[in-house]
Design a protein around this motif. Structure first.
Motif, short mmCIF file in Angstrom:
data_model
loop_
_atom_site.label_atom_id
_atom_site.label_comp_id
_atom_site.label_asym_id
_atom_site.label_seq_id
_atom_site.Cartn_x
_atom_site.Cartn_y
_atom_site.Cartn_z
N VAL A 88 0.86 -1.14 0.03
CA VAL A 88 0.09 -0.04 -0.09
C VAL A 88 0.70 1.34 0.02
O VAL A 88 0.74 2.01 -0.86
N ARG A 89 1.83 1.34 0.82
CA ARG A 89 2.60 2.46 0.75
C ARG A 89 3.87 2.49 -0.04
O ARG A 89 4.43 3.36 -0.15
N GLN A 90 4.14 1.20 -0.40
CA GLN A 90 5.43 1.11 -1.44
C GLN A 90 6.68 1.83 -0.76
O GLN A 90 7.10 2.48 -1.59
N GLN A 91 6.69 1.39 0.71
CA GLN A 91 7.98 2.24 1.16
C GLN A 91 8.70 0.94 1.81
O GLN A 91 8.21 -0.12 2.29
N LYS A 92 10.01 1.27 1.67
CA LYS A 92 10.93 0.27 2.32
C LYS A 92 10.80 0.04 3.92
O LYS A 92 10.54 0.95 4.42
N ILE A 93 10.76 -1.13 4.31
CA ILE A 93 10.69 -1.39 5.73
C ILE A 93 11.38 -2.68 6.17
O ILE A 93 11.36 -3.73 5.32
N GLU A 94 12.10 -2.67 7.32
CA GLU A 94 12.57 -4.11 7.71
C GLU A 94 11.82 -4.45 8.88
O GLU A 94 11.64 -3.72 9.92
N VAL A 95 11.24 -5.76 8.73
CA VAL A 95 10.46 -6.27 10.13
C VAL A 95 11.33 -7.56 10.45
O VAL A 95 11.26 -8.47 9.77
N THR A 96 11.42 -7.61 11.85
CA THR A 96 12.06 -8.91 12.31
C THR A 96 11.25 -9.42 13.26
O THR A 96 10.97 -8.68 14.26
N ILE A 97 11.11 -10.59 13.40
CA ILE A 97 10.48 -11.34 14.52
C ILE A 97 11.41 -11.97 15.48
O ILE A 97 12.40 -12.84 14.93
N LEU A 98 11.39 -11.84 16.66
CA LEU A 98 12.40 -12.10 17.54
C LEU A 98 11.61 -12.91 18.73
O LEU A 98 10.82 -12.32 19.37
N SER A 99 12.03 -14.03 18.99
CA SER A 99 11.24 -14.94 19.76
C SER A 99 12.10 -15.97 20.36
O SER A 99 12.97 -16.73 19.72
N ASP A 100 11.59 -16.62 21.84
CA ASP A 100 12.63 -17.80 22.19
C ASP A 100 12.10 -19.07 21.74
O ASP A 100 12.40 -20.14 21.73
#
Ligand SMILES: Cc1cc2nc3c(=O)[nH]c(=O)nc-3n(C[C@H](O)[C@H](O)[C@H](O)COP(=O)(O)OP(=O)(O)OC[C@H]3O[C@@H](n4cnc5c(N)ncnc54)[C@H](O)[C@@H]3O)c2cc1C
Length: 341
Positions: free
Chosen positions: A27-39
């Protein structure tokens, strides 16, 4: 570039991470970095043992209007998957359900019956049929059709979608949330640690709601049957097995199988559906639902950073996941509008 950390890889963490990533890219056509951190990751999260039946349950005092919106968001999402080529891989099934109650004053599904398909009150004759041979009679019941999305399939599917988009995954236990927010390089932290929030935030409103279930092989069961009474049992088919339930013991942290609970489950479910007498026992399972007096979904500023909480989904974490993820995204977008992140 905006850097987002989502803490927790249960159904709420994975849904929030994917919702944010897809929205920014599509939708925004914007660069993003998403990280899932979990044990822990699937198949070792709370949802992995659940049947993943759509239905609000055990949500403390959370406002019904909120629950309606979030659970409708998930129902719409499941409909999209069901109508796509992904339904089988994601474990999304359309299922007829009957919910019954012995409570004199109860009426089943008051605030959500407009979301499911074809909700119809049981007639007196239908109730009488269910009440044959029962001492504790059912007083009302609702028939409808909805979805199951068993997390043991849904989670790998959502994780695959997330990674395909460039989402990152890190195995890590967070010891101190405030320190993590302050010292890490993420602009936004989304806390989806479920019951882990009890310790991370010293949140005294969180508590475990212990649930024990039994899985059996009974390929001939094609409908869910649920006794809504406090001491009621339930039968929910998944693709490979049928879930027999179940308990909901508040503030009980015992993760061991309890033989007494197993007897209650098997005897109770057989009285609902006598054919289960000859089904093959597969395994028993215990999970601790992340209970809370009210589901916590809110944003807080931490200097230039944003911390969004999304935890306390009780017995409906699967049911609410996509709707809550949409609200996490809204909170992020609103904060971004207010102050340039
Ligand atoms: C028997 C049973 C049956 C159920 N049936 C249904 C059903 O039919 N339908 C339905 O909608 N819901 C059902 N539920 C409820 C549902 O399973 C939960 O509400 C849901 O799984 C909660 O998801 P979550 O992502 O919020 O938390 P969780 O799945 O508990 O995930 C929390 C994540 O956070 C991570 N984490 C925690 N602390 C830390 C930390 N300090 N650092 C790093 N990571 C951390 C964990 O490793 C995990 O990955 C059932 C639950 C049980 C027990």
């Amino acid at each position: 570039m905006l850097r987002v950390a989502v803490l927790g890889a249960g159904v709420n963490g994975v849904a929030s991470a994917l919702k944010i990533l897809e929205h920014y890219q599509d939708v925004r056509q914007q660069k993003i970095e998403v990280t899932i951190l979990s044990d822990e990751f699937t198949p070792h999260t709370t949802g992995d043992g659940s049947a993943g039946l759509w239905g609000p349950f055990l949500l403390g005092n959370t406002a019904p209007s909120k629950v309606h919106g979030w659970s409708k968001g998930m129902h719409d999402f499941l409909q999209q998957i069901w109508l796509s080529e992904d339904a089988g891989e994601a474990g999304v099934c359309l299922l007829p359900c009957v919910r019954l109650s012995t409570d004199e004053k109860a009426s089943v599904g008051d605030f959500w019956r407009d979301i499911v398909y074809g909700a119809t009150e049981l007639t007196a004759q239908q109730l009488a049929d269910y009440n044959r041979n029962r001492v504790n009679k059912f007083t009302c019941g609702l028939h409808f059709v909805t979805y199951t999305s068993e997390p043991v399939k849904l989670l790998p599917y959502l994780m695959k979608r997330f990674v395909k988009r460039g989402g990152l995954i890190l195995k890590r236990r967070i010891q101190d949330l405030e320190q993590f927010v302050a010292e890490s390089s993420y602009d936004v932290v989304v806390n989806c640690t479920g019951l882990g929030s009890q310790q991370l935030l010293s949140d005294e409103q969180c508590y475990a709601v212990r649930g024990q279930v039994t899985r059996v092989k009974a390929n001939w069961v094609y409908a869910a049957l649920l006794d809504e009474s406090d001491d009621g049992n339930y039968i929910i088919p998944n693709t490979e097995s049928v879930v027999l339930g179940g308990t909901h013991q508040e503030r009980d942290y015992n993760t061991q199988i309890c033989p007494q609970d197993k007897r209650f489950i098997i005897t109770g479910c057989r009285s609902l559906l006598p054919g289960l007498e000859h089904s093959q026992h597969l395994f028993d399972w215990v999970g601790l639902r992340p209970g809370r007096t009210q589901l916590c979904l809110q944003a807080e500023r931490r200097g230039a950073k944003l911390l969004i909480h999304n935890y306390g989904h009780g017995g409906s974490g699967v049911t609410l996941s996509w709707g809550c993820a949409a609200e996490v995204l809204e909170l992020l977008l609103a904060a971004q509008l207010k102050a340039k992140l």
